[in-house]
Design an enzyme around this catalytic site. Sequence first.
Site, PDB file in Angstrom:
ATOM      1  N   ASP A  67     -75.688   3.977 -21.409  1.00 35.45           N
ATOM      2  CA  ASP A  67     -75.981   3.674 -20.006  1.00 35.45           C
ATOM      3  C   ASP A  67     -75.764   2.209 -19.658  1.00 35.45           C
ATOM      4  O   ASP A  67     -75.551   1.377 -20.537  1.00 35.45           O
ATOM      5  CB  ASP A  67     -77.422   4.104 -19.662  1.00 35.45           C
ATOM      6  CG  ASP A  67     -78.432   3.687 -20.734  1.00 35.45           C
ATOM      7  OD1 ASP A  67     -78.118   2.775 -21.526  1.00 35.45           O
ATOM      8  OD2 ASP A  67     -79.517   4.272 -20.777  1.00 35.45           O
ATOM      9  N   ASP A 136     -91.741   8.235 -20.656  1.00 37.72           N
ATOM     10  CA  ASP A 136     -91.706   9.478 -19.880  1.00 37.72           C
ATOM     11  C   ASP A 136     -90.817  10.535 -20.549  1.00 37.72           C
ATOM     12  O   ASP A 136     -90.520  11.564 -19.963  1.00 37.72           O
ATOM     13  CB  ASP A 136     -91.237   9.213 -18.434  1.00 37.72           C
ATOM     14  CG  ASP A 136     -89.825   8.624 -18.372  1.00 37.72           C
ATOM     15  OD1 ASP A 136     -89.174   8.495 -19.435  1.00 37.72           O
ATOM     16  OD2 ASP A 136     -89.371   8.294 -17.258  1.00 37.72           O
ATOM     17  N   HIS A 138     -87.673  10.141 -21.518  1.00 39.11           N
ATOM     18  CA  HIS A 138     -86.253  10.132 -21.149  1.00 39.11           C
ATOM     19  C   HIS A 138     -85.347   9.777 -22.330  1.00 39.11           C
ATOM     20  O   HIS A 138     -85.730   9.064 -23.244  1.00 39.11           O
ATOM     21  CB  HIS A 138     -85.980   9.219 -19.948  1.00 39.11           C
ATOM     22  CG  HIS A 138     -86.150   7.750 -20.192  1.00 39.11           C
ATOM     23  ND1 HIS A 138     -86.474   6.868 -19.189  1.00 39.11           N
ATOM     24  CD2 HIS A 138     -86.033   6.990 -21.309  1.00 39.11           C
ATOM     25  CE1 HIS A 138     -86.528   5.646 -19.683  1.00 39.11           C
ATOM     26  NE2 HIS A 138     -86.272   5.686 -20.965  1.00 39.11           N
ATOM     27  N   GLU A 143     -84.110  10.612 -16.434  1.00 35.74           N
ATOM     28  CA  GLU A 143     -85.520  10.626 -16.071  1.00 35.74           C
ATOM     29  C   GLU A 143     -86.011  12.068 -15.884  1.00 35.74           C
ATOM     30  O   GLU A 143     -85.192  12.988 -15.771  1.00 35.74           O
ATOM     31  CB  GLU A 143     -85.708   9.830 -14.770  1.00 35.74           C
ATOM     32  CG  GLU A 143     -85.267   8.368 -14.867  1.00 35.74           C
ATOM     33  CD  GLU A 143     -86.214   7.499 -15.696  1.00 35.74           C
ATOM     34  OE1 GLU A 143     -86.758   7.961 -16.717  1.00 35.74           O
ATOM     35  OE2 GLU A 143     -86.400   6.326 -15.316  1.00 35.74           O
TER      36      GLU A 143
HETATM   37  P1  PGA Z   1     -87.342   0.799 -25.684  1.00 39.74           P
HETATM   38  O1  PGA Z   1     -86.751   1.792 -24.605  1.00 39.74           O
HETATM   39  O2  PGA Z   1     -86.517   0.957 -26.920  1.00 39.74           O
HETATM   40  O3  PGA Z   1     -87.192  -0.564 -25.084  1.00 39.74           O
HETATM   41  O4  PGA Z   1     -88.764   1.203 -25.895  1.00 39.74           O
HETATM   42  C1  PGA Z   1     -86.401   3.086 -24.998  1.00 39.74           C
HETATM   43  C2  PGA Z   1     -85.867   3.883 -23.825  1.00 39.74           C
HETATM   44  O5  PGA Z   1     -86.283   3.648 -22.688  1.00 39.74           O
HETATM   45  O6  PGA Z   1     -85.030   4.763 -24.058  1.00 39.74           O
END
Ligand code: PGA
Length: 263
Positions: A67, A136, A138, A143
């Site tokens: 992304d 959440d 994702h 999302e």
């Molecule tokens: P993080 O984010 O590795 O910074 O915890 C993970 C994500 O949002 O996929």
Amino acid sequence: MRVVIVSDYDSASKKAASIIAKEIRSKPNAILGLATGSTPLGTYKELIRMHKKENLDFSRVRTFNLDEYYGLAPNHPQSYHRFMEENLFSKVNIKAANVHIPDGLTKDVGAFCRRYEEKIRRSGGIDIQLLGIGRDGHLGFNEPGSSLGSRTRLKTLTEETVRDNARFFSKTEDVPRLAITMGVGTILDARKLILIATGEAKAEAVRASIEGSVTAQVTASALQLHPSVICVLDEAASQLLTKRDYYKYVEKIAESVESEARI
Ligand code: PGA
């Protein structure tokens, strides 16, 4: 689904890096799917160490990132282009032409996303996709509510994700509200998936993804539909799993019957 529980973040990073390195050594022109965020940093550090000390060769490796924030230029300090450059690409011998990250400045998002999908397909498909998980649940920026069949497209970030990512920006208002992300369907097309989750804050998302129902409300639960997934968790992230002891037992037994079919 393999669930590997290790003691801490460093061990999880080493485990994930060793799986990716094994893929590159067995297929020098492997296609890697890569992720950003705090979670994969240790994995990238270990891959860089292996490149420097153990001749891990990236010269034929090709990559596709999950992304990118919509609206951020590739040289923006918080762009995922910059993140990848600083934390991996500038430190290994990968060729710039072999690196693919969604373009946050594209004018025609629909056409760009279709081309991104096409490039993945034409490259032969992703061999191994590295994944983090949001609180959440994702994957990428898919999302809650993202179709489990979704493809690369523009997504609106939830307030929780914006707040979680605000730590990388000077002000919460600076966090982009939109991102281009591979879809859940795109991710599921990869031949192998590795999810890394560490820390207590991820425990509920991990429980819902591994032991909950498959639902678009927790997009990481779609991992249950994939034939070759390894979830690398630390003790804290695994604490709400009811079958935790069983997963540990499986890995213990597996050490004695390691087979090529396992990743
Ligand atoms: P993080 O984010 O590795 O910074 O915890 C993970 C994500 O949002 O996929």
